[in-house]
Design an enzyme around this catalytic site. Sequence first.
Site: not given
Ligand code: SAH
Length: 347
Positions: A90, A103, A110, A114, A117, A329
């Site tokens: 995406e 973006c 990944c 987390c 996510c 994303c």
């Molecule tokens: N892997 C990298 C970049 C991709 S995620 C990173 O972790 O920074 C981009 C951002 O979106 C990160 O800050 C991530 O923690 C956040 N993110 C992921 N899922 C989310 C959610 N459900 N709500 C808000 N932010 C989220």
Amino acid sequence: MIDLKSMSQQEMTDLLRSMGQPAFRGRQVFTWLHRGAQSFEEMSNLPKSLREQLQAECLISVPKAARKQLSRQDGTMKYLWELADGNCIESVLMRYHHGNTVCISSQVGCRMGCAFCASTIAGKVRDLTPAEMLDQVLFTQMDSGLEISNIVLMGIGEPMDNLNTVLKFLELVNHPDGMNIGMRHISLSTCGVIPGIERLAALGLQLTLSVSLHAPDDETRSKIMPVNRAYPVDELFAACHNYFQKTGRRISFEYAMIDGVNDHDWQADLIAKRLKGMPGHVNLIPLNDVVESPFKPSKRTAAFQKRLESHGLTATVRRSLGGDIDASCGQLRRKAMEEAKKGEVSQ
Ligand code: SAH
């Protein structure tokens, strides 16, 4: 087949030289590819015999826009790109006052795990190539007809887990004969992979580093971000302080506000303590609801922001764009995967 668009201009020049071509051919081919040429036939200033040879030996990556969603609220556009091997990623185009920002994803899936996510639920499938990263910027610009001035590496994937490719991509997208997007217009976000932060610090690039913090204490952070077990908070902040010393660039800390998990005042106080000596900026993000996740958005965002500010920190609440199109994303890709599993025909 040679993936030409993943090559630097010098590599292209060397390749074409080895095919018996003069030195200027590398620049010609580079320029065509970075303007979005989709076939060698279009490259009208190359001799026909060379075009045929390139056609036989090289490929030009062309992603297909498998789905597109346009937010009626704010013009945010979300693209699901289908790659040559059928995998999907995406990109999101956001229309900010300071310019059109795309973006982009750095991996298919990944492996960071987390807990909140959507991108990581099914794990990592593979790394993207430099060309596949560049294509997201190039084809978003061509498809939308909007000039892209800013890039954020905040889509699917962990950039530090595919850092060689990311660095190559940065070189390509920054090139004056290419898209010519300045480092200061590029942000890279990491969940906190310290060796990657150290490598960037040593390179001294002028991009903006974002660190996804989401909790300032090991107990909470290890629960929601497994990467913290390898790179705990103390060491992460030491790397951030060092990054600031070496580059002089302010780091942006991402903080998704999760109800009852990371939204306590003591955690705001701890962030301030850890940031002492460095001009950090905290970006509070309203948690995006992910169907599969047990977490709920916090109701304490304004209070938490005030608490941070009371320590003299700058804290902003991210304006949420594309709320009507699941713009965070990972969610569109998951939806498409679920539907494919159910045997539905994608449009
Ligand atoms: N892997 C990298 C970049 C991709 S995620 C990173 O972790 O920074 C981009 C951002 O979106 C990160 O800050 C991530 O923690 C956040 N993110 C992921 N899922 C989310 C959610 N459900 N709500 C808000 N932010 C989220």
